[in-house]
Scaffold this motif. Structure first.
Motif, PDB file in Angstrom:
ATOM      1  N   THR A  95      -3.808   5.021 -24.568  1.00 12.01           N
ATOM      2  CA  THR A  95      -3.930   6.390 -25.067  1.00 12.01           C
ATOM      3  C   THR A  95      -3.283   6.536 -26.436  1.00 12.01           C
ATOM      4  N   THR A 100      -7.178   8.769 -26.005  1.00 14.59           N
ATOM      5  CA  THR A 100      -7.666   9.207 -24.706  1.00 14.59           C
ATOM      6  C   THR A 100      -8.090   7.995 -23.885  1.00 14.59           C
ATOM      7  N   VAL A 101      -8.283   8.206 -22.587  1.00 18.84           N
ATOM      8  CA  VAL A 101      -8.899   7.182 -21.736  1.00 18.84           C
ATOM      9  C   VAL A 101     -10.251   7.676 -21.230  1.00 18.84           C
TER      10      VAL A 101
END
Length: 156
Positions: A95, A100-101
């Motif tokens: 991240t 973000t994932v």
């Protein structure tokens, strides 16, 4: 394997999904056949079955962590705690690097919709962006798993 991240990207470009590519390069360290890992990782590709959820490269990484240090019994608290700690570290580092994932956010389109899938294909997103995420996932895993793998980390 001389460079695990390059091998993972190569597997991805050959047609394995992101989760398969990431997790399968740790098969030898986990003592599990690649075939088993490839089957187990199949549904995690494209944000878990093209739902746009967690990036498959991240899911494949979590699978690799579990295979390497996970628990096999309900009462194995230390193994669970280690697995959770390494998983948190992996997700945190990914991240920090990528923001973000979420597969949808990483690609900038929602693969769970016909429009999003068409856009991803039209713009060749899975061939230009996903290899970067596969590489990043494996490199982060090598760093945090160096003590439990064959020492093939890219970090010196």
């Amino acid at each position: 394997m001389e460079n695990r991240s390059k091998e993972a990207v190569s597997r991805f470009m050959q047609g394995y999904n992101c989760a398969q590519a990431v997790s399968s390069v740790f098969a030898g360290d986990a003592g599990v056949s690649e075939e088993v890992i490839l089957c187990a990782a199949t549904g995690f590709g494209a944000g878990a079955g093209r739902t746009g959820g967690t990036c498959g490269a991240v899911s494949g990484g979590v699978l690799a962590i579990g295979l390497l240090v996970g628990s096999t019994g309900a009462d194995e608290k230390e193994a669970k705690d280690l697995t959770y700690a390494l998983t948190r570290e992996f997700i945190t580092r990914f991240t920090l690097k990528r923001g973000t994932v979420s597969c949808t956010e990483l690609l900038g389109c929602d693969l769970s919709t016909d429009e999003g899938l068409a856009r991803a294909r039209e713009q060749n997103l899975t061939r230009t962006l996903c290899p970067l995420y596969v590489r990043d996932a494996v490199e982060i895993l090598e760093e945090i798993l160096a003590s439990v793998t064959s020492g093939q980390s890219t970090m010196q």
